[in-house]
Design a protein around this motif. Structure first.
Motif, mmCIF file in Angstrom:
data_model
loop_
_atom_site.group_PDB
_atom_site.id
_atom_site.type_symbol
_atom_site.label_atom_id
_atom_site.label_comp_id
_atom_site.label_asym_id
_atom_site.label_seq_id
_atom_site.Cartn_x
_atom_site.Cartn_y
_atom_site.Cartn_z
ATOM 1 N N HIS A 167 1.026 -1.129 0.036
ATOM 2 C CA HIS A 167 0.137 -0.066 0.018
ATOM 3 C C HIS A 167 0.731 1.362 -0.009
ATOM 4 N N CYS A 168 0.407 2.233 -0.738
ATOM 5 C CA CYS A 168 1.210 3.402 -0.822
ATOM 6 C C CYS A 168 0.373 4.752 -0.224
ATOM 7 N N TYR A 169 1.225 5.490 0.593
ATOM 8 C CA TYR A 169 0.727 6.603 1.213
ATOM 9 C C TYR A 169 1.502 7.991 0.490
ATOM 10 N N LEU A 170 0.578 8.804 0.044
ATOM 11 C CA LEU A 170 1.066 9.896 -0.596
ATOM 12 C C LEU A 170 1.171 11.127 0.366
ATOM 13 N N LEU A 171 2.447 11.459 0.779
ATOM 14 C CA LEU A 171 2.634 12.565 1.872
ATOM 15 C C LEU A 171 3.163 13.876 1.549
ATOM 16 N N ARG A 172 2.820 14.794 2.288
ATOM 17 C CA ARG A 172 3.126 16.253 1.667
ATOM 18 C C ARG A 172 3.774 16.764 3.121
ATOM 19 N N PRO A 173 5.125 16.500 3.252
ATOM 20 C CA PRO A 173 5.812 16.970 4.638
ATOM 21 C C PRO A 173 5.787 18.720 4.525
ATOM 22 N N ASP A 174 5.898 19.015 5.790
ATOM 23 C CA ASP A 174 5.993 20.445 6.003
ATOM 24 C C ASP A 174 7.298 20.943 5.939
ATOM 25 N N ARG A 175 7.569 22.214 6.358
ATOM 26 C CA ARG A 175 8.943 22.524 6.276
ATOM 27 C C ARG A 175 9.818 21.808 7.464
ATOM 28 N N GLU A 176 9.488 21.116 8.282
ATOM 29 C CA GLU A 176 10.059 20.283 9.288
ATOM 30 C C GLU A 176 10.170 18.902 8.995
ATOM 31 N N GLN A 177 9.662 18.684 7.743
ATOM 32 C CA GLN A 177 9.750 17.249 7.228
ATOM 33 C C GLN A 177 8.952 16.431 7.806
ATOM 34 N N LEU A 178 7.840 16.813 8.242
ATOM 35 C CA LEU A 178 6.742 16.039 9.118
ATOM 36 C C LEU A 178 5.466 16.059 8.239
ATOM 37 N N ALA A 179 4.695 14.807 8.471
ATOM 38 C CA ALA A 179 3.589 14.497 7.669
ATOM 39 C C ALA A 179 2.795 13.665 8.531
ATOM 40 N N SER A 180 1.426 13.655 8.133
ATOM 41 C CA SER A 180 0.657 12.802 9.054
ATOM 42 C C SER A 180 -0.491 12.253 7.890
ATOM 43 N N VAL A 181 -0.872 10.840 8.228
ATOM 44 C CA VAL A 181 -1.773 10.511 7.418
ATOM 45 C C VAL A 181 -2.493 9.291 8.013
ATOM 46 N N GLU A 182 -3.725 9.059 7.714
ATOM 47 C CA GLU A 182 -4.665 8.079 8.259
ATOM 48 C C GLU A 182 -4.214 6.806 8.083
ATOM 49 N N LYS A 183 -3.670 5.608 8.951
ATOM 50 C CA LYS A 183 -3.476 4.363 8.527
ATOM 51 C C LYS A 183 -4.801 3.649 7.889
ATOM 52 N N GLU A 184 -4.371 2.995 6.514
ATOM 53 C CA GLU A 184 -5.063 2.411 5.688
ATOM 54 C C GLU A 184 -4.815 0.892 5.690
ATOM 55 N N PHE A 185 -3.774 0.521 6.085
ATOM 56 C CA PHE A 185 -3.274 -0.789 5.635
ATOM 57 C C PHE A 185 -2.722 -1.822 6.906
ATOM 58 N N TYR A 186 -3.099 -3.021 6.643
ATOM 59 C CA TYR A 186 -2.968 -3.938 7.874
ATOM 60 C C TYR A 186 -1.309 -4.332 7.754
ATOM 61 N N VAL A 187 -0.571 -4.031 8.695
ATOM 62 C CA VAL A 187 0.790 -4.487 8.849
ATOM 63 C C VAL A 187 1.138 -5.274 9.887
ATOM 64 N N SER A 188 1.095 -5.022 11.103
ATOM 65 C CA SER A 188 1.110 -5.860 12.145
ATOM 66 C C SER A 188 0.031 -6.660 12.554
ATOM 67 N N PRO A 189 0.095 -8.017 12.741
ATOM 68 C CA PRO A 189 -1.094 -8.554 13.154
ATOM 69 C C PRO A 189 -1.716 -8.294 14.481
ATOM 70 N N PHE A 190 -0.917 -7.569 15.240
ATOM 71 C CA PHE A 190 -1.420 -6.950 16.787
ATOM 72 C C PHE A 190 -1.948 -5.668 16.782
ATOM 73 N N PHE A 191 -2.211 -5.054 15.726
ATOM 74 C CA PHE A 191 -2.895 -3.788 15.365
ATOM 75 C C PHE A 191 -3.856 -3.854 14.349
ATOM 76 N N PRO A 192 -5.101 -3.241 15.004
ATOM 77 C CA PRO A 192 -5.996 -3.032 13.797
ATOM 78 C C PRO A 192 -5.612 -1.887 12.696
ATOM 79 N N VAL A 193 -6.496 -1.845 11.897
ATOM 80 C CA VAL A 193 -6.242 -0.808 10.773
ATOM 81 C C VAL A 193 -7.061 0.359 11.389
ATOM 82 N N ASP A 194 -6.615 1.160 12.247
ATOM 83 C CA ASP A 194 -7.005 2.598 12.688
ATOM 84 C C ASP A 194 -5.825 3.447 13.078
ATOM 85 N N GLY A 195 -5.942 4.463 13.265
ATOM 86 C CA GLY A 195 -5.127 5.419 14.088
ATOM 87 C C GLY A 195 -4.388 6.055 12.849
#
Length: 241
Positions: free
Chosen positions: A125-153
């Motif tokens: 899965h790909c996330y398109l990010l638009r970092p700010d001047r501090e190279q920080l970016a936020s995005v909603e989790k959309e993809f199952y990675v760890s089997p111990f976390f649901p797809v949220d956050g």
């Protein structure tokens, strides 16, 4: 600066629902997908960059795969340059938990960052990010990675384009609580045959070793009683399998 190699330390630290940490040493490639490195014949098994390992897996080149994904998101680089941080195939095998693409316009200005995430189930899965001047970016989790976390956050990422140092941070926030942090720290080395051979000898079959470390990490957590979250049906993105 490109191509370059980054010997690095990857640290995964989870703080909920149970504290646990995984530290793994490996090396990553920084390349221009339009001008991939050409290795001496005998070293080619140590590094292969295959378009089948990225995006939909059907594009003839890495760059066309990236451009296809960006076009589906309404982004046109107009021929601008891209730098890619990834692991190459080693002896025919690769597992890339995270590949990053810093995408620039023709003037060299950063347009966006693409974070391509692979899980251990063969999905991506790909996330398109638009970092700010501090190279920080936020995005909603959309993809199952760890089997111990649901797809949220939400992911909060700090992704400065590597130069002499590599310094990346990814945090997962759930219900206002930071539950997982991944960091990648390293220093640039020239991508010469001697450097590659030295790294390959110190970290033999690095891609398989990284995949095994993640799976062993999961087994330990499971044996400690951490419940496995159901994996939802994967819905491929346009341009991504």
């Amino acid at each position: 600066m490109i191509p370059a190699l980054y010997p690095c330390t990857v640290l995964h630290r989870r703080s909920a629902p149970r504290s646990y940490a995984l530290r793994h040493r490996t090396y990553l490639w920084m390349v221009d997908p339009d001008r991939l490195p050409r290795l001496p014949f005998l070293l080619r098994p140590l590094a292969r960059f295959d378009p089948r390992d990225h995006f939909g897996g059907h594009s003839p080149t890495l760059r066309t795969g990236l451009d296809g994904f960006l076009a589906a998101q309404g982004v046109d680089l107009a021929g601008g340059s891209v730098t890619m941080l990834t692991q190459a195939r080693v002896f025919g095998y690769v597992f890339n938990p995270l590949t990053l693409y810093w995408c620039h316009d023709p003037t060299g200005a950063l347009v966006c960052v693409v974070a391509e995430v692979h899980n251990t189930y063969g999905e991506r899965h790909c996330y398109l990010l638009r970092p700010d001047r501090e190279q920080l970016a936020s995005v909603e989790k959309e993809f199952y990675v760890s089997p111990f976390f649901p797809v949220d956050g939400d992911y909060r990422m700090r992704l400065p384009e590597p130069d002499h140092t590599l310094n990346l941070t990814v945090r997962l926030i759930r219900s206002g609580e930071q539950v997982f942090t991944a960091t990648v720290r390293g220093e640039r080395r020239p991508a010469t045959p001697s450097v590659l051979l030295s790294l390959a000898l110190r970290r033999p079959w690095s891609t398989a070793a990284g995949s095994l470390a993640i799976r062993m990490h999961g087994i330990r957590l499971y044996l400690r009683g951490l419940p496995v979250r159901p994996r939802p049906r994967h819905r491929p993105q346009e341009g991504v399998e």
